[in-house]
Design a protein around this motif. Structure first.
Motif, PDB file in Angstrom:
ATOM      1  N   ARG A   1       7.125 -15.764  32.612  1.00 15.78           N
ATOM      2  CA  ARG A   1       5.954 -14.914  32.348  1.00 15.78           C
ATOM      3  C   ARG A   1       4.993 -15.581  31.364  1.00 15.78           C
TER       4      ARG A   1
ATOM      5  N   ASN B   1       3.268 -18.595  32.966  1.00 14.08           N
ATOM      6  CA  ASN B   1       2.234 -18.135  33.874  1.00 14.08           C
ATOM      7  C   ASN B   1       0.983 -17.711  33.104  1.00 14.08           C
ATOM      8  N   LYS B   2       1.198 -16.979  32.029  1.00 20.00           N
ATOM      9  CA  LYS B   2       0.062 -16.517  31.223  1.00 20.00           C
ATOM     10  C   LYS B   2      -0.723 -17.700  30.641  1.00 20.00           C
TER      11      LYS B   2
ATOM     12  N   VAL C   1       2.415 -22.319  35.211  1.00 19.23           N
ATOM     13  CA  VAL C   1       3.027 -22.106  36.528  1.00 19.23           C
ATOM     14  C   VAL C   1       2.202 -21.091  37.315  1.00 19.23           C
TER      15      VAL C   1
ATOM     16  N   ASP D   1       1.187 -17.957  39.916  1.00 21.11           N
ATOM     17  CA  ASP D   1       1.512 -16.529  39.952  1.00 21.11           C
ATOM     18  C   ASP D   1       2.763 -16.248  40.782  1.00 21.11           C
TER      19      ASP D   1
ATOM     20  N   TYR E   1       5.562 -17.531  40.704  1.00 20.54           N
ATOM     21  CA  TYR E   1       6.770 -17.540  39.872  1.00 20.54           C
ATOM     22  C   TYR E   1       7.057 -16.149  39.298  1.00 20.54           C
ATOM     23  N   ASN E   2       6.016 -15.361  39.114  1.00 22.80           N
ATOM     24  CA  ASN E   2       6.200 -14.013  38.569  1.00 22.80           C
ATOM     25  C   ASN E   2       7.077 -13.144  39.464  1.00 22.80           C
TER      26      ASN E   2
END
Length: 141
Positions: free
Chosen positions: A34, A37-38, A42, A44, A46-47
């Motif tokens: 997370r 990603n933020k 990586v 989205d 992966y979320n």
């Protein structure tokens, strides 16, 4: 899908890292995904995996039970935690005196079965490092 480089996964998708407190590693992984990603490290996609890990902990697993005390379907009631148990020995009293709502237990390893038995502290223990990044991942959803 996210590939796991270390260990194996259970049929339900839980990452097997270490027998003792295995869910801590899964919660840490979800938080790292997370955060990455933020920060734009990586994609989205992966979320999806991070959410699947959190969902597993909350009850979307082959056993159909929550691994968070006081939450969801058939949550742990025998968490190995001194304040929850509040007894003189690990077996007395039989039921925990206090409910530590929201605490993540160590969880299953090498399978998707969780036995809610306080004396099996390898899987029922509650600890700060089990809950810290799990909480962060949960808050990020």
């Amino acid at each position: 899908d996210v590939e796991v480089a270390v260990g194996s996964t259970t049929a339900g998708g839980l990452w097997n890292v270490q027998e003792w407190g295995n869910l801590r590693y899964n919660g840490n992984e979800a938080f790292a995904i997370r955060l990455a990603n933020k920060l734009g490290i990586v994609a989205d996609s992966y979320n999806v995996h991070a959410k699947r890990v959190i969902d597993y902990m909350l009850g979307s697993n082959p056993a159909g039970r929550s691994l968070v005390v006081g939450f969801g379907n058939n949550p742990p009631v025998q968490a190995h935690h001194r304040s929850a148990h509040d007894g003189t020995s690990i077996t007395t009293p039989t039921a925990n005196t206090n409910i530590i709502y929201g605490a993540l237990v160590g969880g299953p390893y090498n399978g998707d079965t969780y036995y809610d038995d306080r004396s099996n502290y390898v899987v029922t223990e509650v600890a700060t490092d089990y809950n810290a990044l799990y909480t962060g991942a949960l808050a990020s959803l």
